[in-house]
Design a protein around this motif. Structure first.
Motif, PDB file in Angstrom:
ATOM      1  N   ASP A 134       0.779  -1.331   0.000  1.00 27.90           N
ATOM      2  CA  ASP A 134      -0.069   0.027  -0.066  1.00 27.90           C
ATOM      3  C   ASP A 134       0.954   1.118  -0.034  1.00 27.90           C
ATOM      4  OD1 ASP A 134      -1.948   1.701   0.381  1.00 27.90           O
ATOM      5  OD2 ASP A 134      -2.743   1.210   2.159  1.00 27.90           O
ATOM      6  N   LEU A 135       1.658   1.359   0.856  1.00 29.37           N
ATOM      7  CA  LEU A 135       2.638   2.487   1.043  1.00 29.37           C
ATOM      8  C   LEU A 135       3.788   2.525  -0.245  1.00 29.37           C
ATOM      9  CD1 LEU A 135       3.854   2.120   4.813  1.00 29.37           C
ATOM     10  CD2 LEU A 135       2.477   4.056   3.637  1.00 29.37           C
ATOM     11  N   TRP A 136       4.183   1.435  -0.713  1.00 27.52           N
ATOM     12  CA  TRP A 136       5.074   1.535  -1.867  1.00 27.52           C
ATOM     13  C   TRP A 136       4.218   2.125  -3.267  1.00 27.52           C
ATOM     14  CZ3 TRP A 136       3.900  -0.996  -6.612  1.00 27.52           C
ATOM     15  CH2 TRP A 136       5.126  -0.593  -7.541  1.00 27.52           C
ATOM     16  N   LEU A 137       2.913   1.834  -3.165  1.00 29.98           N
ATOM     17  CA  LEU A 137       1.949   2.463  -4.378  1.00 29.98           C
ATOM     18  C   LEU A 137       1.901   3.892  -4.142  1.00 29.98           C
ATOM     19  CD1 LEU A 137      -0.855  -0.293  -4.788  1.00 29.98           C
ATOM     20  CD2 LEU A 137       0.733   0.643  -6.771  1.00 29.98           C
ATOM     21  N   ALA A 138       1.697   4.169  -2.679  1.00 31.71           N
ATOM     22  CA  ALA A 138       1.243   5.763  -2.576  1.00 31.71           C
ATOM     23  C   ALA A 138       2.939   6.455  -2.907  1.00 31.71           C
ATOM     24  CB  ALA A 138       0.971   5.640  -1.240  1.00 31.71           C
ATOM     25  N   MET A 139       3.822   5.762  -2.402  1.00 32.92           N
ATOM     26  CA  MET A 139       5.009   6.601  -2.461  1.00 32.92           C
ATOM     27  C   MET A 139       5.479   6.809  -4.080  1.00 32.92           C
ATOM     28  SD  MET A 139       7.416   5.676   0.677  1.00 32.92           S
ATOM     29  CE  MET A 139       7.446   3.962   0.627  1.00 32.92           C
ATOM     30  N   SER A 140       5.241   5.766  -4.866  1.00 37.42           N
ATOM     31  CA  SER A 140       5.870   5.653  -6.150  1.00 37.42           C
ATOM     32  C   SER A 140       4.933   6.765  -6.790  1.00 37.42           C
ATOM     33  CB  SER A 140       5.635   4.259  -6.816  1.00 37.42           C
ATOM     34  OG  SER A 140       6.224   3.383  -6.086  1.00 37.42           O
ATOM     35  N   LEU A 141       3.598   6.679  -6.435  1.00 34.52           N
ATOM     36  CA  LEU A 141       2.622   7.524  -7.339  1.00 34.52           C
ATOM     37  C   LEU A 141       2.825   8.989  -6.823  1.00 34.52           C
ATOM     38  CD1 LEU A 141      -0.395   5.226  -7.323  1.00 34.52           C
ATOM     39  CD2 LEU A 141       0.558   5.800  -9.382  1.00 34.52           C
ATOM     40  N   SER A 142       3.165   9.264  -5.689  1.00 33.76           N
ATOM     41  CA  SER A 142       3.249  10.702  -5.247  1.00 33.76           C
ATOM     42  C   SER A 142       4.575  11.295  -5.639  1.00 33.76           C
ATOM     43  CB  SER A 142       2.954  10.581  -3.786  1.00 33.76           C
ATOM     44  OG  SER A 142       4.176  10.108  -3.104  1.00 33.76           O
ATOM     45  N   ARG A 143       5.631  10.477  -5.665  1.00 37.07           N
ATOM     46  CA  ARG A 143       6.888  10.913  -6.353  1.00 37.07           C
ATOM     47  C   ARG A 143       6.890  11.523  -7.943  1.00 37.07           C
ATOM     48  NH1 ARG A 143      12.499   7.688  -5.225  1.00 37.07           N
ATOM     49  NH2 ARG A 143      11.472   6.402  -6.710  1.00 37.07           N
ATOM     50  N   VAL A 144       6.033  10.956  -8.389  1.00 38.90           N
ATOM     51  CA  VAL A 144       5.867  11.401  -9.606  1.00 38.90           C
ATOM     52  C   VAL A 144       4.919  12.685  -9.845  1.00 38.90           C
ATOM     53  CG1 VAL A 144       4.386  11.170 -12.009  1.00 38.90           C
ATOM     54  CG2 VAL A 144       5.502   9.265 -10.857  1.00 38.90           C
ATOM     55  N   HIS A 145       4.149  13.141  -8.838  1.00 37.15           N
ATOM     56  CA  HIS A 145       3.422  14.226  -8.771  1.00 37.15           C
ATOM     57  C   HIS A 145       3.945  15.456  -7.961  1.00 37.15           C
ATOM     58  CE1 HIS A 145       0.613  12.394 -11.092  1.00 37.15           C
ATOM     59  NE2 HIS A 145       0.239  11.222 -10.151  1.00 37.15           N
ATOM     60  N   ARG A 146       4.619  14.998  -6.798  1.00 39.51           N
ATOM     61  CA  ARG A 146       5.264  16.105  -6.033  1.00 39.51           C
ATOM     62  C   ARG A 146       6.264  15.342  -4.931  1.00 39.51           C
ATOM     63  NH1 ARG A 146       0.765  16.740  -1.037  1.00 39.51           N
ATOM     64  NH2 ARG A 146       1.888  18.567  -0.899  1.00 39.51           N
ATOM     65  N   ASN A 147       6.908  16.150  -4.307  1.00 41.18           N
ATOM     66  CA  ASN A 147       8.161  15.815  -3.846  1.00 41.18           C
ATOM     67  C   ASN A 147       7.824  15.376  -2.242  1.00 41.18           C
ATOM     68  OD1 ASN A 147      10.902  14.984  -3.928  1.00 41.18           O
ATOM     69  ND2 ASN A 147      11.644  16.614  -2.988  1.00 41.18           N
ATOM     70  N   ARG A 148       6.595  15.008  -1.905  1.00 39.79           N
ATOM     71  CA  ARG A 148       6.447  14.423  -0.294  1.00 39.79           C
ATOM     72  C   ARG A 148       5.901  13.130  -0.402  1.00 39.79           C
ATOM     73  NH1 ARG A 148       3.526  20.197   0.384  1.00 39.79           N
ATOM     74  NH2 ARG A 148       5.314  21.278   0.271  1.00 39.79           N
ATOM     75  N   PHE A 149       6.566  12.427   0.610  1.00 43.39           N
ATOM     76  CA  PHE A 149       5.983  10.766   0.751  1.00 43.39           C
ATOM     77  C   PHE A 149       4.648  10.792   1.760  1.00 43.39           C
ATOM     78  CE2 PHE A 149      10.289   9.330   0.124  1.00 43.39           C
ATOM     79  CZ  PHE A 149      10.342   9.381  -1.343  1.00 43.39           C
ATOM     80  N   PRO A 150       3.483  10.272   1.364  1.00 42.86           N
ATOM     81  CA  PRO A 150       2.349  10.210   2.186  1.00 42.86           C
ATOM     82  C   PRO A 150       2.808   9.595   3.506  1.00 42.86           C
ATOM     83  CG  PRO A 150       2.061   9.145  -0.268  1.00 42.86           C
ATOM     84  CD  PRO A 150       3.402   9.286  -0.018  1.00 42.86           C
ATOM     85  N   ILE A 151       3.677   8.547   3.633  1.00 40.07           N
ATOM     86  CA  ILE A 151       3.676   8.164   4.880  1.00 40.07           C
ATOM     87  C   ILE A 151       4.275   9.279   5.874  1.00 40.07           C
ATOM     88  CG2 ILE A 151       6.247   7.100   4.526  1.00 40.07           C
ATOM     89  CD1 ILE A 151       5.310   4.817   6.413  1.00 40.07           C
ATOM     90  N   LEU A 152       5.284  10.213   5.511  1.00 44.59           N
ATOM     91  CA  LEU A 152       5.713  11.086   6.193  1.00 44.59           C
ATOM     92  C   LEU A 152       4.687  12.246   6.536  1.00 44.59           C
ATOM     93  CD1 LEU A 152       9.354  11.903   4.702  1.00 44.59           C
ATOM     94  CD2 LEU A 152       8.640  10.451   6.661  1.00 44.59           C
ATOM     95  N   ALA A 153       3.798  12.546   5.484  1.00 46.16           N
ATOM     96  CA  ALA A 153       2.665  13.388   5.709  1.00 46.16           C
ATOM     97  C   ALA A 153       1.755  12.808   6.672  1.00 46.16           C
ATOM     98  CB  ALA A 153       2.039  13.585   4.415  1.00 46.16           C
ATOM     99  N   GLU A 154       1.612  11.533   6.854  1.00 48.48           N
ATOM    100  CA  GLU A 154       0.634  10.874   7.887  1.00 48.48           C
ATOM    101  C   GLU A 154       1.657  10.932   9.155  1.00 48.48           C
ATOM    102  OE1 GLU A 154      -0.921   7.116   6.780  1.00 48.48           O
ATOM    103  OE2 GLU A 154      -0.300   7.573   4.571  1.00 48.48           O
ATOM    104  N   TYR A 155       2.773  10.710   9.129  1.00 49.38           N
ATOM    105  CA  TYR A 155       3.643  10.689  10.528  1.00 49.38           C
ATOM    106  C   TYR A 155       3.408  12.272  11.055  1.00 49.38           C
ATOM    107  CZ  TYR A 155       7.509  11.716  13.334  1.00 49.38           C
ATOM    108  OH  TYR A 155       8.479  12.134  14.351  1.00 49.38           O
ATOM    109  N   PHE A 156       3.584  13.325  10.252  1.00 47.52           N
ATOM    110  CA  PHE A 156       3.479  14.638  10.890  1.00 47.52           C
ATOM    111  C   PHE A 156       2.048  14.884  11.406  1.00 47.52           C
ATOM    112  CE2 PHE A 156       7.486  15.222   8.475  1.00 47.52           C
ATOM    113  CZ  PHE A 156       8.326  15.745   9.511  1.00 47.52           C
ATOM    114  N   GLU A 157       1.143  14.404  10.316  1.00 42.85           N
ATOM    115  CA  GLU A 157      -0.331  14.462  10.881  1.00 42.85           C
ATOM    116  C   GLU A 157      -0.467  14.000  12.408  1.00 42.85           C
ATOM    117  OE1 GLU A 157      -4.878  14.634   8.865  1.00 42.85           O
ATOM    118  OE2 GLU A 157      -2.844  13.420   7.822  1.00 42.85           O
ATOM    119  N   HIS A 158       0.078  12.823  12.710  1.00 41.92           N
ATOM    120  CA  HIS A 158      -0.107  12.347  14.003  1.00 41.92           C
ATOM    121  C   HIS A 158       0.820  12.860  14.997  1.00 41.92           C
ATOM    122  CE1 HIS A 158      -2.755   8.957  12.665  1.00 41.92           C
ATOM    123  NE2 HIS A 158      -2.037   8.629  11.506  1.00 41.92           N
TER     124      HIS A 158
END
Length: 628
Positions: free
Chosen positions: A252-276
């Motif tokens: 799940d995370l690999w898909l999100a990180m791979s896709l997000s890296r195409v569009h922007r320079n932030r990893f979803p898991i890090l965004a989730e980390y900071f949100e928590h």
């Protein structure tokens, strides 16, 4: 020692192997060889297939050594049938940690790294570590990557590790999805990017994202559950609704990180980390303040590493909170990038802001101005300063300093009113009002809002706002505020031509000003009462009130008030055919207003000059010169 200078691998091997074998027989001991990142050994270092064959032969034929290695990913030696090591290792997948093990893992690492401050407050970190555990699914490697943020706040290093991990596991996961039909692959990719707590992975939400019918998506989800890619459960708080998740958390995370890296320079898991980690608004603001202070302290000499680190952290923090908070944070970043001349990053941040500001008058006005500057429009220094003041207001409010925030909002509101930005001011004041809880702090905000509402012609709204202000001023015993509010209500009735009611409110206001010794308020109210009698053509009474007003304003040195009263006196003199006296008054008004920068009075004089056949303010300048 003999082999230290030897370059021939075959000689080294032929010399060492017999020694190890003899040592094993004589001691009855086994040599344990442990190695981290086994994948790197067999893909980057040992590229000679002959050498790998030799290692395999030694380990299989000789009981002298036991080989144990760890790898974050499957590598060709484990899943490529042509590789010499295929089916050689006993593969054990490290199981996910439970919650208690996650706590232990982080605590042990904090102790090992001597992170005294974090250990002291470990109990306070437990809810956040719980969130990290849920977010990572208990994956040990991901937990340790995020541990780098918990212990050292080093986002660049953590991000680099994530990028390496992402690159190393990509071939493995690409093999897993390459044979999936396009619809099933699109479903997984859509779900992987749905990471917001406000966007649960329900069939309805997924259908909207994929622009498919609910029936199509339900059928697709059922198929993916049966094939083992998805798990299904009940939506929290709604047993009738189902929520889906990708079965393997790391996939799940690999898909999100791979896709997000195409569009922007932030990893979803890090965004989730900071949100928590920064779930509390005041904590987020404390961190933002710390980062901006770091930039300020290193201004002009900030190291590239510090700048990158700070930019990354501010970027992730700008993705947290309500849409308004995100927009505020991003506007602050964009403004800093504009001032530093970093147009590339300025444009990137502006693109992030646009979806957040739709429908918000204040944010839209600010972003339009900023984009205008970058396009070549003249930068207004006072507008830029106003933006800085608004940022300070947002910071104060988010940090919980509501009293200071309200004070800044009230002061800033007068700037908006004076510049004629009444629509902006009304929106901004309403926002400030919604965030202010003390009646005393609400009063100046309400008065400011009513002023803009009145000038905009919204008399009913202005009246309603002033009635609230009157209630607050009376409840807290603010006589000065009560007098001002009564005066302003009187002006609303004056604008509606209800002169009797207007006079009643103005007389009540005057009485309070005189009781408390508020000379400035008394001068204002006497002037306003004169205008009621002017409207009734009772010029003698109007003249009396204006003369009383002028006397008070001269006593206290209220130059702005003197301008207004003298201007009104000029009209009385004109009506009474005392033209020379009227013109003398207006020339005096011009001189004072020009000196102190009283723009509204100057605008009135300009309009008056045109009516009298002149060419604007030059008319008064010429008369002033003739007086000399």
């Amino acid at each position: 020692n003999r082999l230290q200078e030897e370059n021939d691998d075959d000689i080294i091997i032929d010399t060492i192997l017999p020694k190890i074998t003899a040592w094993n027989k004589s001691t009855k001991k086994t040599l344990l060889i442990t190695i981290e990142n086994l994948d790197a050994l067999f893909t980057q270092q040992m590229k000679n297939i002959k050498s790998i064959h030799q290692l395999r032969s030694f380990l299989m034929d000789n009981p002298a050594a036991l080989f144990i290695g760890t790898s974050p990913v499957f590598f060709p030696g484990l899943n490529d049938i042509k590789h010499p090591l295929y089916d050689f290792f006993d593969v054990r997948v490290i199981s996910e940690l439970d919650e208690d093990q996650t706590f232990q893992l982080i605590r042990v690492n904090l102790e090992y790294d001597n992170c005294v401050d974090q250990i002291k407050i470990f109990d306070k970190l437990i809810p956040k570590i719980k969130a990290v555990h849920v977010m990572t699914g208990g994956n040990p490697r991901l937990i340790l990557l995020l541990y780098g943020l918990i212990a050292h706040d080093n986002i660049l290093d953590v991000k680099l590790q994530f990028e390496k991990l992402l690159d190393s596991i990509t071939p493995f996961y690409q093999d897993r999805i390459k044979d999936l039909p396009p619809q099933e692959r699109a479903l997984l990719e859509t779900m992987a990017l749905m990471r917001s707590k406000w966007e649960m992975r329900t069939p309805g939400n997924i259908a909207r994202k994929m622009r498919k019918s609910a029936r199509q998506i339900s059928s697709l989800l059922t198929r993916m559950v049966k094939s083992g890619y998805l798990l299904v459960g009940q939506t929290p708080g709604d047993k009738r609704s189902k929520v889906y998740r990708i079965k393997e958390g790391f996939f799940d995370l690999w898909l999100a990180m791979s896709l997000s890296r195409v569009h922007r320079n932030r990893f979803p898991i890090l965004a989730e980390y900071f949100e928590h980690w920064y779930s509390d608004k005041s904590e987020r603001e404390k961190k933002r303040t710390e980062l901006w202070e770091r930039i300020k302290a290193n201004s002009g000499k900030i190291a590239e590493q510090i700048q990158k680190e700070t930019d990354e952290l501010l970027g992730y923090l700008s993705d947290i909170g309500t849409k308004n908070e995100q927009a505020q944070s991003k506007i602050e970043i964009a403004l800093a990038k504009y001032r530093s001349g970093d147009n590339k990053h300025f444009s990137e941040v502006m693109n992030e802001i646009k979806p957040l500001v739709k429908g918000n008058v204040v944010f839209t006005w600010m972003t339009d101005k900023m984009e205008g500057w970058i396009s070549g429009d003249r930068e207004e220094a006072d507008i830029y300063q106003r933006f800085e003041t608004m940022i300070e207001y947002w910071r104060r409010y988010r940090s919980g300093d509501l009293e200071k925030a309200a004070q800044i909002a009230a002061d800033l509101g007068y700037d908006f009113s004076d510049d004629g930005l009444h629509r902006i001011n009304i929106t901004f004041m309403q926002d400030a009002l919604d965030q202010t809880h003390e009646d005393k702090q609400k009063l100046p905000i309400l008065l400011n809002m009513a002023k803009s509402q009145k000038i905009s012609g919204n008399y009913d709204q202005a009246h309603s706002t002033l009635e609230k202000a009157l209630t607050f001023s009376q409840e807290i015993g603010d006589k000065n505020g009560e007098s001002t509010t009564l005066n302003n209500i009187g002006q609303i009735y004056d604008a509606r031509s209800d002169y009797d009611t207007a006079l009643k409110y103005l007389e009540d206001s005057l009485k309070i000003s005189q009781e408390i010794g508020d000379k400035r308020g008394e001068g204002v109210t006497l002037n306003n009462i004169s205008q009621i009698f002017m409207a009734r053509s009772d010029y003698d009474t109007a003249l009396k009130y204006l003369e009383d007003s002028l006397k008070i304003r001269q006593e206290i040195g209220d130059k702005s008030g003197i301008c207004v009263t003298l201007y009104n006196l000029g009209h009385i003199y004109m009506v009474n055919n005392e033209h020379a006296k009227a013109f003398s008054n207006w020339v005096t008004v011009y001189k004072i207003a020009n000196k102190i920068g009283e723009d509204q009075v100057l605008q009135n004089l300009e309009s008056l000059a045109i009516k009298l056949g002149g060419k604007g303010l030059d008319f008064w300048e010429e008369l002033a010169a003739k007086e000399k």
